[in-house]
Motif scaffolding. Sequence first.
Motif, PDB file in Angstrom:
ATOM      1  N   ILE A  58     -15.586  -4.020   4.396  1.00  0.00           N
ATOM      2  CA  ILE A  58     -14.517  -5.284   3.665  1.00  0.00           C
ATOM      3  C   ILE A  58     -13.425  -5.465   4.503  1.00  0.00           C
ATOM      4  O   ILE A  58     -12.367  -4.681   4.263  1.00  0.00           O
ATOM      5  CB  ILE A  58     -14.530  -4.992   2.250  1.00  0.00           C
ATOM      6  N   PRO A  59     -13.373  -6.125   5.353  1.00  0.00           N
ATOM      7  CA  PRO A  59     -12.214  -6.260   6.338  1.00  0.00           C
ATOM      8  C   PRO A  59     -10.815  -6.941   6.121  1.00  0.00           C
ATOM      9  O   PRO A  59     -10.143  -7.543   6.983  1.00  0.00           O
ATOM     10  CB  PRO A  59     -12.664  -6.649   7.734  1.00  0.00           C
ATOM     11  N   GLY A  60     -10.651  -7.140   4.813  1.00  0.00           N
ATOM     12  CA  GLY A  60      -9.506  -7.721   4.398  1.00  0.00           C
ATOM     13  C   GLY A  60      -8.071  -7.564   4.902  1.00  0.00           C
ATOM     14  O   GLY A  60      -7.551  -8.065   5.201  1.00  0.00           O
ATOM     15  N   ALA A  87      -2.500 -11.771   6.468  1.00  0.00           N
ATOM     16  CA  ALA A  87      -1.370 -12.402   7.354  1.00  0.00           C
ATOM     17  C   ALA A  87      -0.458 -11.303   7.502  1.00  0.00           C
ATOM     18  O   ALA A  87       0.541 -11.071   8.337  1.00  0.00           O
ATOM     19  CB  ALA A  87      -1.015 -13.637   6.815  1.00  0.00           C
ATOM     20  N   ALA A  88      -0.347 -10.344   6.333  1.00  0.00           N
ATOM     21  CA  ALA A  88       0.912  -9.376   6.177  1.00  0.00           C
ATOM     22  C   ALA A  88       0.425  -8.343   5.123  1.00  0.00           C
ATOM     23  O   ALA A  88      -0.488  -8.551   4.261  1.00  0.00           O
ATOM     24  CB  ALA A  88       2.265 -10.151   5.423  1.00  0.00           C
ATOM     25  N   LEU A 147      -5.261  -4.524  13.327  1.00  0.00           N
ATOM     26  CA  LEU A 147      -4.642  -5.681  12.352  1.00  0.00           C
ATOM     27  C   LEU A 147      -3.904  -6.699  13.053  1.00  0.00           C
ATOM     28  O   LEU A 147      -3.510  -6.671  14.034  1.00  0.00           O
ATOM     29  CB  LEU A 147      -3.540  -4.870  11.581  1.00  0.00           C
ATOM     30  N   ARG A 148      -4.423  -7.914  12.320  1.00  0.00           N
ATOM     31  CA  ARG A 148      -3.809  -9.191  12.887  1.00  0.00           C
ATOM     32  C   ARG A 148      -2.442  -9.555  12.380  1.00  0.00           C
ATOM     33  O   ARG A 148      -1.502 -10.031  12.929  1.00  0.00           O
ATOM     34  CB  ARG A 148      -4.599 -10.126  12.341  1.00  0.00           C
ATOM     35  N   GLY A 149      -1.984  -9.022  11.158  1.00  0.00           N
ATOM     36  CA  GLY A 149      -0.779  -9.406  10.447  1.00  0.00           C
ATOM     37  C   GLY A 149       0.348  -8.544  10.763  1.00  0.00           C
ATOM     38  O   GLY A 149       0.012  -7.542  11.487  1.00  0.00           O
ATOM     39  N   LEU A 173       0.801  -1.310  -0.019  1.00  0.00           N
ATOM     40  CA  LEU A 173      -0.216  -0.087  -0.196  1.00  0.00           C
ATOM     41  C   LEU A 173       1.112   1.222   0.132  1.00  0.00           C
ATOM     42  O   LEU A 173       1.931   1.173   0.542  1.00  0.00           O
ATOM     43  CB  LEU A 173      -1.037   0.125   1.339  1.00  0.00           C
ATOM     44  N   ASN A 174       0.392   2.228  -0.689  1.00  0.00           N
ATOM     45  CA  ASN A 174       1.086   3.517  -0.687  1.00  0.00           C
ATOM     46  C   ASN A 174      -0.005   4.643  -0.639  1.00  0.00           C
ATOM     47  O   ASN A 174      -0.857   4.681  -1.540  1.00  0.00           O
ATOM     48  CB  ASN A 174       2.000   3.756  -1.942  1.00  0.00           C
ATOM     49  N   GLY A 175       0.187   5.364   0.332  1.00  0.00           N
ATOM     50  CA  GLY A 175      -0.805   6.520   0.360  1.00  0.00           C
ATOM     51  C   GLY A 175      -0.717   7.350   1.461  1.00  0.00           C
ATOM     52  O   GLY A 175       0.312   7.579   2.023  1.00  0.00           O
ATOM     53  N   ASP A 176      -1.879   8.117   1.760  1.00  0.00           N
ATOM     54  CA  ASP A 176      -2.019   9.284   2.882  1.00  0.00           C
ATOM     55  C   ASP A 176      -0.911  10.159   2.549  1.00  0.00           C
ATOM     56  O   ASP A 176      -0.363  10.827   3.580  1.00  0.00           O
ATOM     57  CB  ASP A 176      -1.796   8.566   4.119  1.00  0.00           C
TER      58      ASP A 176
END
Length: 173
Positions: free
Chosen positions: A37-39, A44-45, A61-63, A1-4
């Motif tokens: 959509i809680p993907g 995992a990462a 976050l879990r991962g 991801l890249n943002g904000d």
Amino acid sequence: LNGDINYPPAFSHMENAFVRWSVSFSRMGGRFANWMIPGKLKAAAILVSNERTRRALPKGLRGKVIDLVANAVDLKTWEGLAGERLREPNAPPRFAFLGRLVDFKMIDLLLESFVPLAKEFNAHLDIIGEGEDRPKLEDLANTLGIAANVNFAGWMMYKDSASLIAKADAMVF
């Protein structure tokens, strides 16, 4: 991801109200999408390209969050080019820009800043890339009287752009 990513404070006056509103709305939409959509929460990462993106991730976050270089460079492309001076010793200075030709890249500011270099030192600027602003930027180079010093090379294959950049004295970001 890249943002904000936000406009740098010194350039915030250049961000129009519509852009500010749409970015704010998009970020709210992103938070809502993370809830619906809680993907990301279950992944995992997650790979992030910068600290801003890491801070913008949803809570819970879990991962594992892993830092990744966003704009990596394939060093093999530069073999035979790195460390070589590919221009004549007394040639005018050369600069290169590589990127999309869009408003927020501030290429208009680059062209305006380049005028004294072009006029005093006959400097040359290679602009590598394509985008919606290309016609406007070409017109600006003409208006500023530096069109002969600016090469709009367009989109190029990675190896070809590396060869052109290797001829530059400096890369402009």
